[in-house]
Design a protein around this motif. Structure first.
Motif, PDB file in Angstrom:
ATOM      1  N   GLU A  51       0.831  -1.212   0.000  1.00  0.00           N
ATOM      2  CA  GLU A  51       0.000   0.000   0.000  1.00  0.00           C
ATOM      3  C   GLU A  51       0.861   1.256   0.000  1.00  0.00           C
ATOM      4  OE1 GLU A  51      -3.319   2.493   0.026  1.00  0.00           O
ATOM      5  OE2 GLU A  51      -3.107   0.385  -0.489  1.00  0.00           O
ATOM      6  N   ALA A  52       1.942   1.254   0.783  1.00  0.00           N
ATOM      7  CA  ALA A  52       2.832   2.416   0.831  1.00  0.00           C
ATOM      8  C   ALA A  52       3.505   2.644  -0.521  1.00  0.00           C
ATOM      9  CB  ALA A  52       3.879   2.224   1.929  1.00  0.00           C
ATOM     10  N   LYS A  53       3.892   1.567  -1.196  1.00  0.00           N
ATOM     11  CA  LYS A  53       4.495   1.707  -2.522  1.00  0.00           C
ATOM     12  C   LYS A  53       3.487   2.235  -3.529  1.00  0.00           C
ATOM     13  CE  LYS A  53       8.264  -1.597  -2.462  1.00  0.00           C
ATOM     14  NZ  LYS A  53       8.884  -2.693  -3.206  1.00  0.00           N
ATOM     15  N   ARG A  54       2.238   1.795  -3.410  1.00  0.00           N
ATOM     16  CA  ARG A  54       1.195   2.284  -4.309  1.00  0.00           C
ATOM     17  C   ARG A  54       1.001   3.783  -4.135  1.00  0.00           C
ATOM     18  NH1 ARG A  54      -3.884   3.660  -4.435  1.00  0.00           N
ATOM     19  NH2 ARG A  54      -4.240   3.289  -2.232  1.00  0.00           N
ATOM     20  N   LEU A  55       0.955   4.230  -2.888  1.00  0.00           N
ATOM     21  CA  LEU A  55       0.815   5.665  -2.620  1.00  0.00           C
ATOM     22  C   LEU A  55       2.027   6.443  -3.110  1.00  0.00           C
ATOM     23  CD1 LEU A  55      -0.767   5.555   0.943  1.00  0.00           C
ATOM     24  CD2 LEU A  55      -1.897   6.162  -1.206  1.00  0.00           C
ATOM     25  N   ARG A  56       3.208   5.864  -2.961  1.00  0.00           N
ATOM     26  CA  ARG A  56       4.427   6.514  -3.455  1.00  0.00           C
ATOM     27  C   ARG A  56       4.387   6.688  -4.972  1.00  0.00           C
ATOM     28  NH1 ARG A  56       9.800   3.165  -3.158  1.00  0.00           N
ATOM     29  NH2 ARG A  56       8.568   2.035  -4.682  1.00  0.00           N
TER      30      ARG A  56
END
Length: 130
Positions: A51-56
């Protein structure tokens, strides 16, 4: 060619129509083979990291599109967050791996696995890393 096939609709023409359409589709969009490399899943990878990579990635696309400093700051915040989450997960995973060690043999096996020097059952070294 396709117009001629469509004008007369018989069972014999259906096979001809299928062949003509296949030929035209293969001409416009030929089939291509792709090689996909299988990558082992990292044991520390989690849904939180995903999820954090998607937001990044989302923040990076916005910044690249607008070129605004505020969007760059948001992107760098998400980038730093992903890096810290991954680092923390890796640390936790490796600490847990090493805490379960009770002998020197197990210690060497765990460290070999961590550094990508796993010994396979046929005693040949593995070529993939972690």
């Amino acid at each position: 060619m396709l117009k001629n096939c469509l004008s007369t609709t018989t069972v014999e023409n259906a096979d001809h129509l299928n062949q003509a359409m296949k030929t035209e589709i293969d001409h416009c969009a030929p089939v291509r083979t792709r090689t996909i490399s299988a990558r082992p899943i990292s044991p520390w990878f989690s849904l939180e990291i995903k999820e954090a990579k998607r937001l990044r990635r989302q923040a990076e696309r916005k910044w690249r599109m607008t070129k605004l400093q505020v969007h760059r700051d948001i992107f760098t915040h998400h980038r730093d967050r992903v890096n810290s989450i991954v680092e923390e997960r890796k640390k936790t995973y490796y600490v847990n791996q090493l805490q379960g060690v009770t002998s020197c043999k197990e210690l060497f096996q765990v460290t070999d696995c961590i550094f990508g020097n796993e010994i396979r059952k046929d005693n040949s070294p593995s070529l993939h890393g972690f």
